[in-house]
Design an enzyme around this catalytic site. Structure first.
Site, PDB file in Angstrom:
ATOM      1  N   TYR A   1       1.130  53.267  24.381  1.00  0.00           N
ATOM      2  CA  TYR A   1       1.067  54.570  25.062  1.00  0.00           C
ATOM      3  C   TYR A   1      -0.338  55.176  25.001  1.00  0.00           C
ATOM      4  CZ  TYR A   1       2.641  58.689  27.415  1.00  0.00           C
ATOM      5  OH  TYR A   1       2.778  59.685  28.359  1.00  0.00           O
TER       6      TYR A   1
ATOM      7  N   ALA B   1       5.833  62.473  37.438  1.00  0.00           N
ATOM      8  CA  ALA B   1       5.772  61.146  36.805  1.00  0.00           C
ATOM      9  C   ALA B   1       6.106  60.168  37.920  1.00  0.00           C
ATOM     10  CB  ALA B   1       6.769  61.036  35.672  1.00  0.00           C
TER      11      ALA B   1
ATOM     12  N   ALA C   1       4.214  64.764  46.911  1.00  0.00           N
ATOM     13  CA  ALA C   1       3.272  65.788  46.423  1.00  0.00           C
ATOM     14  C   ALA C   1       1.826  65.323  46.492  1.00  0.00           C
ATOM     15  CB  ALA C   1       3.619  66.140  44.976  1.00  0.00           C
TER      16      ALA C   1
ATOM     17  N   GLY D   1       7.113  68.553  40.820  1.00  0.00           N
ATOM     18  CA  GLY D   1       7.884  67.600  40.000  1.00  0.00           C
ATOM     19  C   GLY D   1       9.042  68.335  39.349  1.00  0.00           C
TER      20      GLY D   1
ATOM     21  N   TYR E   1      11.165  67.187  32.428  1.00  0.00           N
ATOM     22  CA  TYR E   1      10.437  68.389  31.999  1.00  0.00           C
ATOM     23  C   TYR E   1      10.210  69.388  33.130  1.00  0.00           C
ATOM     24  CZ  TYR E   1       9.606  67.199  27.157  1.00  0.00           C
ATOM     25  OH  TYR E   1       9.788  66.956  25.815  1.00  0.00           O
TER      26      TYR E   1
ATOM     27  N   SER F   1      12.503  68.348  39.838  1.00  0.00           N
ATOM     28  CA  SER F   1      13.910  67.985  40.007  1.00  0.00           C
ATOM     29  C   SER F   1      14.577  67.313  38.816  1.00  0.00           C
ATOM     30  CB  SER F   1      14.043  67.068  41.230  1.00  0.00           C
ATOM     31  OG  SER F   1      13.157  65.983  41.099  1.00  0.00           O
TER      32      SER F   1
ATOM     33  N   PHE G   1      10.315  64.543  44.935  1.00  0.00           N
ATOM     34  CA  PHE G   1      10.449  63.414  45.854  1.00  0.00           C
ATOM     35  C   PHE G   1      11.792  62.759  45.559  1.00  0.00           C
ATOM     36  CE2 PHE G   1       7.538  59.880  47.781  1.00  0.00           C
ATOM     37  CZ  PHE G   1       8.064  60.158  49.022  1.00  0.00           C
TER      38      PHE G   1
ATOM     39  N   VAL H   1      11.297  62.507  24.855  1.00  0.00           N
ATOM     40  CA  VAL H   1      12.704  62.729  25.212  1.00  0.00           C
ATOM     41  C   VAL H   1      13.133  61.652  26.205  1.00  0.00           C
ATOM     42  CG1 VAL H   1      12.739  65.248  24.860  1.00  0.00           C
ATOM     43  CG2 VAL H   1      12.003  64.312  27.055  1.00  0.00           C
TER      44      VAL H   1
HETATM   45  P1  NAD Z   1      10.826  62.577  35.349  1.00  0.00           P
HETATM   46  O1  NAD Z   1      10.857  61.187  35.886  1.00  0.00           O
HETATM   47  O2  NAD Z   1      12.083  63.137  34.796  1.00  0.00           O
HETATM   48  O3  NAD Z   1      10.329  63.617  36.494  1.00  0.00           O
HETATM   49  C1  NAD Z   1       9.377  63.287  37.445  1.00  0.00           C
HETATM   50  C2  NAD Z   1       9.347  64.316  38.552  1.00  0.00           C
HETATM   51  O4  NAD Z   1       8.271  63.973  39.444  1.00  0.00           O
HETATM   52  C3  NAD Z   1      10.621  64.365  39.416  1.00  0.00           C
HETATM   53  O5  NAD Z   1      10.885  65.717  39.776  1.00  0.00           O
HETATM   54  C4  NAD Z   1      10.217  63.584  40.686  1.00  0.00           C
HETATM   55  O6  NAD Z   1      10.918  63.946  41.859  1.00  0.00           O
HETATM   56  C5  NAD Z   1       8.759  64.000  40.779  1.00  0.00           C
HETATM   57  N1  NAD Z   1       7.950  63.087  41.573  1.00  0.00           N
HETATM   58  C6  NAD Z   1       7.639  61.790  41.340  1.00  0.00           C
HETATM   59  N2  NAD Z   1       6.820  61.311  42.323  1.00  0.00           N
HETATM   60  C7  NAD Z   1       6.617  62.341  43.174  1.00  0.00           C
HETATM   61  C8  NAD Z   1       5.872  62.499  44.366  1.00  0.00           C
HETATM   62  N3  NAD Z   1       5.141  61.503  44.877  1.00  0.00           N
HETATM   63  N4  NAD Z   1       5.918  63.707  44.995  1.00  0.00           N
HETATM   64  C9  NAD Z   1       6.655  64.737  44.505  1.00  0.00           C
HETATM   65  N5  NAD Z   1       7.347  64.657  43.360  1.00  0.00           N
HETATM   66  C10 NAD Z   1       7.333  63.477  42.701  1.00  0.00           C
HETATM   67  O7  NAD Z   1       9.636  62.594  34.304  1.00  0.00           O
HETATM   68  P2  NAD Z   1       9.303  63.423  32.972  1.00  0.00           P
HETATM   69  O8  NAD Z   1       9.499  62.530  31.811  1.00  0.00           O
HETATM   70  O9  NAD Z   1       9.904  64.776  32.987  1.00  0.00           O
HETATM   71  O10 NAD Z   1       7.724  63.549  33.140  1.00  0.00           O
HETATM   72  C11 NAD Z   1       7.067  64.716  33.583  1.00  0.00           C
HETATM   73  C12 NAD Z   1       5.752  64.832  32.829  1.00  0.00           C
HETATM   74  O11 NAD Z   1       6.035  65.019  31.433  1.00  0.00           O
HETATM   75  C13 NAD Z   1       4.859  63.583  32.927  1.00  0.00           C
HETATM   76  O12 NAD Z   1       3.511  63.975  32.992  1.00  0.00           O
HETATM   77  C14 NAD Z   1       5.134  62.889  31.594  1.00  0.00           C
HETATM   78  O13 NAD Z   1       4.076  62.034  31.186  1.00  0.00           O
HETATM   79  C15 NAD Z   1       5.241  64.113  30.680  1.00  0.00           C
HETATM   80  N6  NAD Z   1       5.873  63.865  29.362  1.00  0.00           N
HETATM   81  C16 NAD Z   1       7.080  63.210  29.278  1.00  0.00           C
HETATM   82  C17 NAD Z   1       7.598  62.950  28.012  1.00  0.00           C
HETATM   83  C18 NAD Z   1       8.926  62.218  27.848  1.00  0.00           C
HETATM   84  O14 NAD Z   1       9.245  61.813  26.737  1.00  0.00           O
HETATM   85  N7  NAD Z   1       9.689  62.065  28.908  1.00  0.00           N
HETATM   86  C19 NAD Z   1       6.938  63.393  26.854  1.00  0.00           C
HETATM   87  C20 NAD Z   1       5.735  64.077  26.997  1.00  0.00           C
HETATM   88  C21 NAD Z   1       5.217  64.314  28.259  1.00  0.00           C
END
Ligand code: NAD
Length: 395
Positions: free
Chosen positions: A234, A139, A111, A47, A52, A49, A73, A272
């Site tokens: 949430y 995510a 993935a 994940g 986080y 790209s 992805f 964020v």
């Molecule tokens: P995001 O949407 O920015 O990133 C998701 C990543 O997952 C991307 O790189 C995407 O390409 C990859 N992805 C999705 N489906 C895929 C698949 N089938 N195969 C391969 N890669 C795949 O999301 P984010 O907000 O950075 O979330 C990442 C984690 O951080 C999650 O567990 C989320 O719950 C957690 N989180 C987010 C926040 C927030 O406020 N955004 C806060 C706390 C925790």
């Protein structure tokens, strides 16, 4: 081609290659200005790209000097359709990493599938031998189970009773209330199947069986807790159930892999703006108010500040400062009582008339478009750009 944002609600279907490159460069520059971290050397980011995961990859590469394999992805450009932001981000990341002499390769695919797990393991074996850190930052709204073929869809719903939540449309800056009906058992099961710990567990088993994990390797997945006002949708909702499962998986992974000293953690990160969080109803208004409060208190952080701090001040500092549930708490600033008291006060007052004064709704809107490479003053959006950008390690 001249690229402009084309959006609908929380989805933007175009991305700007130069803007995405600029945004990755900013994150790289931030990390390069910080102290070097003596930590991970060979890192797999699942994940990698956007959000986080991307910031974790940048912090590991430019903070620790780590070789990274990034998995994601994303969509590459075709015809006059731009690539997705994560594609352009990854192309930029590899470019900057290589300029610095850092190993960086990427894999684009699902993935959740066995095929991508196998492909990743082959690449680790061939190029790195083993990895000493695995970041799990997926995510996704959907997952196809690799063994049964069942398709799971996640839901963002409360559990038990309906929930009436305040929300804001960040395009029109209109505040409204809507009632979300509770999830049924099937929706809970499917959400846990997508965002819970099963796939993380499958990854770690596959990596261990293939003997590509260093002794004492660390693996980290990300979660969120947040304040009471967001709990119904949430933490006490369907996604919260999935996060409970993810957190339980961390404990199980450490327990079951004592032979090789694997340490599995969940890091509770700050709220964020990312593509994933933009999809959660109550979160947009919460983040808009939170940003204003944390900026006023001079403790605002984005994903890169959080991920650098996680590696430098926690994971490789000798003091993880874990909470009573064994979690890394990167939400410590967000959850400070004085921050939350002010957020709660402003949140209760929020309406159409005052939303621009009491929150950083304009900042939220900007951050949203920046996820797709738009809204940077430094980028010339009237210039013709080549949208067909290659990621160096992908044919
Ligand atoms: P995001 O949407 O920015 O990133 C998701 C990543 O997952 C991307 O790189 C995407 O390409 C990859 N992805 C999705 N489906 C895929 C698949 N089938 N195969 C391969 N890669 C795949 O999301 P984010 O907000 O950075 O979330 C990442 C984690 O951080 C999650 O567990 C989320 O719950 C957690 N989180 C987010 C926040 C927030 O406020 N955004 C806060 C706390 C925790």
């Amino acid at each position: 081609m001249i690229v402009t944002p084309k959006f609908r609600g929380f989805i933007c279907t175009t991305s700007h290659p130069a803007g995405c490159e600029y945004s990755v460069r900013q994150q790289v520059e931030y990390v390069k200005k910080q102290k070097r971290i003596s930590g991970a050397k060979k890192v797999l980011v699942i994940g990698a790209s956007t959000g986080y995961g991307l910031s974790s990859r940048i912090a590991a590469a430019f903070g620790c000097g780590a070789a990274t394999i990034g998995l994601f992805f994303e969509r590459q450009a075709s015809g006059n359709k731009t690539a997705s932001a994560g594609w352009y981000n990854s192309a930029a990341f590899e470019k900057f990493a290589r300029e610095e002499g850092l190993y960086a390769k990427s894999i684009n695919g699902d993935a959740f599938s066995n095929e991508i797990k196998e492909q990743t393991i082959e690449l680790i074996k061939k190029d790195l031998g083993k990895v000493d850190m695995v970041i799990y930052s997926i995510a996704s709204p959907r997952r196809i189970h690799p063994v049964t073929g069942e398709v799971f869809n996640s839901a963002l719903k409360p559990i038990g009773s309906p929930s009436t939540v305040k929300t804001v449309d960040f395009h029109t800056q209109q505040v409204s209330e809507s009632t979300i009906e509770p999830a049924d058992e099937e929706e809970i099961r499917q959400t846990v199947a997508v965002m819970g710990g099963e796939d993380w567990d499958m990854w770690m088993k596959a990596l261990k069986e293939a003997d590509v994990l260093e002794q004492g390797a660390v693996t980290i997945a990300y979660s969120y807790v947040g304040p009471e006002m967001t709990h119904a949708i949430y933490r006490k909702g369907t996604i919260g159930r999935a996060k409970d499962d993810l957190e339980a998986t961390a404990i199980k992974l450490t327990e079951n892999n004592k032979d090789m000293g694997l340490k599995a953690y969940v890091s509770i990160n700050k709220a964020v703006v990312t593509q994933a969080s933009a999809a959660i109803p109550v979160i947009s208004i919460y983040i808009s108010v939170l940003f204003k409060v944390m900026q006023d208190m001079n403790i605002h952080e984005g994903t890169i500040e959080q991920m650098y701090r996680m590696l430098n001040d926690r994971v490789y500092s000798g003091d993880m400062k874990l909470d009573e549930k064994g979690r890394i708490c990167m939400d410590d600033w967000e959850m400070r009582p004085e921050v939350q008291a002010e957020v709660a006060r402003l949140w209760a007052e929020a309406n159409n008339e005052n939303i621009r004064e009491i929150s950083d709704i304009e900042g939220y809107r900007k951050e949203f478009f920046r996820l797709f490479g738009f809204e940077f003053d430094e980028v010339d959006y009237s210039a013709d750009v080549d949208i067909d950008v290659k990621i160096a390690s992908i044919e």
